[in-house]
Design an enzyme around this catalytic site. Structure first.
Site, PDB file in Angstrom:
ATOM      1  N   ASP A  56     -10.878  27.893   2.131  1.00 35.56           N
ATOM      2  CA  ASP A  56     -10.047  27.463   0.996  1.00 35.56           C
ATOM      3  C   ASP A  56      -8.599  27.688   1.439  1.00 35.56           C
ATOM      4  OD1 ASP A  56      -8.713  27.127  -1.357  1.00 35.56           O
ATOM      5  OD2 ASP A  56      -9.992  28.486  -2.518  1.00 35.56           O
ATOM      6  N   ILE A  57      -7.855  26.619   1.601  1.00 34.59           N
ATOM      7  CA  ILE A  57      -6.475  26.745   2.085  1.00 34.59           C
ATOM      8  C   ILE A  57      -5.606  27.351   0.975  1.00 34.59           C
ATOM      9  CG2 ILE A  57      -4.440  25.408   2.805  1.00 34.59           C
ATOM     10  CD1 ILE A  57      -6.654  25.548   4.935  1.00 34.59           C
ATOM     11  N   HIS A 138       2.762  11.728   8.531  1.00 34.32           N
ATOM     12  CA  HIS A 138       4.121  11.435   9.022  1.00 34.32           C
ATOM     13  C   HIS A 138       5.082  12.503   8.558  1.00 34.32           C
ATOM     14  CE1 HIS A 138       6.315   9.558   5.532  1.00 34.32           C
ATOM     15  NE2 HIS A 138       5.139   9.060   5.195  1.00 34.32           N
ATOM     16  N   ASP A 150       6.400  12.491  -0.239  1.00 34.28           N
ATOM     17  CA  ASP A 150       6.278  11.512   0.849  1.00 34.28           C
ATOM     18  C   ASP A 150       7.210  11.899   1.999  1.00 34.28           C
ATOM     19  OD1 ASP A 150       5.809   9.292   2.380  1.00 34.28           O
ATOM     20  OD2 ASP A 150       6.988   7.932   1.135  1.00 34.28           O
ATOM     21  N   GLU A 184       7.726   6.736  10.487  1.00 38.05           N
ATOM     22  CA  GLU A 184       6.713   5.975   9.726  1.00 38.05           C
ATOM     23  C   GLU A 184       7.402   5.066   8.734  1.00 38.05           C
ATOM     24  OE1 GLU A 184       3.993   5.027   6.335  1.00 38.05           O
ATOM     25  OE2 GLU A 184       5.894   6.108   6.288  1.00 38.05           O
ATOM     26  N   GLU A 185       8.477   5.578   8.143  1.00 40.30           N
ATOM     27  CA  GLU A 185       9.147   4.821   7.075  1.00 40.30           C
ATOM     28  C   GLU A 185       9.839   3.564   7.594  1.00 40.30           C
ATOM     29  OE1 GLU A 185       8.442   5.337   4.176  1.00 40.30           O
ATOM     30  OE2 GLU A 185       8.183   7.474   3.709  1.00 40.30           O
ATOM     31  N   ASP A 315      -3.195  21.414  -3.666  1.00 39.94           N
ATOM     32  CA  ASP A 315      -4.246  22.374  -3.303  1.00 39.94           C
ATOM     33  C   ASP A 315      -5.525  21.633  -2.901  1.00 39.94           C
ATOM     34  OD1 ASP A 315      -5.661  24.708  -2.973  1.00 39.94           O
ATOM     35  OD2 ASP A 315      -5.776  25.208  -5.100  1.00 39.94           O
ATOM     36  N   ASP A 319      -7.159  21.456   0.813  1.00 45.26           N
ATOM     37  CA  ASP A 319      -8.547  21.889   1.028  1.00 45.26           C
ATOM     38  C   ASP A 319      -9.386  20.759   1.621  1.00 45.26           C
ATOM     39  OD1 ASP A 319      -7.932  24.383   0.048  1.00 45.26           O
ATOM     40  OD2 ASP A 319      -8.875  24.090  -1.917  1.00 45.26           O
TER      41      ASP A 319
END
Ligand code: DTR
Ligand code: ZN
Ligand code: ZN
Ligand code: CA
Length: 451
Positions: A56-57, A138, A150, A184-185, A315, A319
């Site tokens: 569980d991160i 990215h 983003d 990426e953008e 979260d 995970d």
């Protein structure tokens, strides 16, 4: 400095079992799972699939990375865009964490729009380097803002999953690689550059590329890429395990860094929690949040700050990354030794046309092995007359043996090894045999493929 002390050990309250693995005995030792096969000398006939629990991160750790990315943007003119100082500072931050955790990092440089761009690649030492599980996000933002959902979210989630691999001392069966892409953008420039410069043989070793672009949208949905059914299934089984419904990602096909991988035939998957599309009433009913409003109203805007994150989505998304890394990376290697054979005799006309004998392969997942064993039993009175090829289901031919004027021995009873890793395993394989000189004759007695 991070505001939160990083949680060193993952909480053990929720353990996700690998969806792919079949059940085998495991022993719990000091907080991590050890395959029974390693713990004692058991008489195991073949390697077994070992379920390993994904951690569980700790979302606090992911948020701490996000806070750092926000600070970097704030200190560098408000963004982390390609060609701007905030991008390189972001890369240095992520690289520093990975280096300290024992990853082998590589910075790849490219040029776009007159500015130097960078990709960061991190390899976790070990695993079968012929089977790479690749996870990426990215790293750049648009120029308009700090790019926290983003894609600080995917950046931080993938980073924390990688650090969890290190904390667990994971010894995956497959080789784990992580990537953070530049530009990426501007049109997936960094990931395109990486894939274009990857030799064909290296591309063939990538079993999966999993992409995480926007995983903490403030009014979230859970959209799973459907490009490959197995990779789609891995993320869906994570979300099923926490009772969160998903939808298929339909708005982004080809709109993120998975596209360059997919375009060269690599299997891809990923998660997206939504951008400037509007959440419907039905979606709000199943996921909560606000219908009639964008999943991320700050998409590509200056308000995409560390306040533009839904912690629950972040979260779950983080995970899900760890779940996929564990499920795919600790998958049992394909069971070696499955034999497909044809024992029917096939006469080989003297100094005549080629003949073939077929073997139908089924039930093998993915491609043929890099060391496909081809066992040939041909009875003949002058083996030098014979030219032998293995023909893959798609028609590509692999020469096993050439003719020779001075190889006068009888018979070809031999094992050949063919690198067939670019061939899909399932389908009709053929042994193609031609006798190219008059007088001596023979027949295919039998032949087999060992997968
Ligand atoms: N590539 C994203 C935005 C995006 C739009 N649709 C999708 C679907 C899946 C992943 C990402 C996206 C960006 O960086 O702007
Ligand atoms: Zn993005
Ligand atoms: Zn974007
Ligand atoms: Ca002959």
């Amino acid at each position: 400095m991070s505001q939160h002390a990083e949680q060193r050990a993952p909480r053990r309250s929720r353990l996700h079992r690998s969806a792919l693995a079949t059940v085998a005995a495991v022993t719990l030792t000091a907080g991590f799972l050890v395959p029974a096969a390693l713990a004692q000398a058991a008489p195991a006939p073949a390697p077994v699939a070992v379920p390993l629990a994904a951690p569980d991160i700790p979302v606090a750790n992911v948020k701490a990375h996000i806070a750092q990315l926000q600070s970097i943007a704030t200190a560098n003119g408000g963004n982390r865009a390609h060609g701007r100082p905030g991008f390189k500072a972001s890369l240095d931050y992520v690289k520093g964490k990975l280096d300290a955790a024992g990853f082998t990092t590589t910075v790849q440089t490219f040029t776009s729009s007159g500015a130097t761009g960078y990709n960061l690649i991190a390899d976790w030492p070990g695993g079968d380097t012929n089977h790479v599980v690749f996870t990426g996000a990215h790293l750049d933002s648009v120029t308009a803002g700090p790019g926290i959902n983003d894609n600080g979210s995917g950046t931080a989630g993938v980073l924390e999953a990688a650090l969890a691999v290190s904390r667990a001392g994971l010894q995956p069966t497959k080789h784990l690689r992580f990537g953070w892409w530049g530009a990426e953008e501007l049109g997936m420039i960094g990931s395109k550059y990486y894939v274009n410069n990857l030799p064909t043989a290296e591309r063939a070793k990538i079993d999966a590329y999993m992409n995480f672009d926007m995983i903490g949208s403030p009014n979230p949905g859970y959209f799973v890429y459907d490009d490959d059914s197995k990779l789609e299934g891995v993320l869906k089984s994570y979300f099923a395990s926490v009772n969160v419904p998903t939808e298929i990602e339909t708005n982004g096909d080809g709109r993120s860094d998975h596209a360059p991988f997919k375009n060269v035939g690599i299997k891809v998957g990923g998660l997206y929690t939504g951008g400037d599309e509007t959440k419907t009433a039905a979606q709000a009913a199943k996921w909560g949040g606000t219908s009639g409003r964008a999943f991320d109203a700050c998409y590509h805007a200056s308000c995409d700050t560390s306040a533009n994150i839904n912690d629950t989505a972040l979260d779950r998304g983080s995970d899900s990354i760890a779940y996929a890394v564990w499920a795919l990376g600790t998958e049992a290697p394909p069971q070696p030794g499955t034999v497909f054979e044809n024992t029917a005799d096939v006469q080989i006309p003297d100094n005549g046309a080629a003949v073939t004998s077929s073997v139908t392969v089924s039930g093998v997942t993915g491609n043929a092995p890099a060391a496909l064993k081809v066992s040939v039993d041909i009875r003949h009175t002058y083996r030098g007359d014979l030219v032998i090829d293995l023909v893959a289901p798609d028609g590509s031919a692999y020469r096993l043996k050439n003719s020779s004027t001075n190889d006068s021995a009888d018979n070809v009873i031999a094992d050949y090894t063919v690198n067939a890793s670019s061939e899909v395993a399932n389908g009709v394989w053929k042994l193609k045999v031609q006798d190219i000189a008059a007088q001596d004759t023979g027949y295919i007695n039998s032949w087999k493929l060992t997968f």
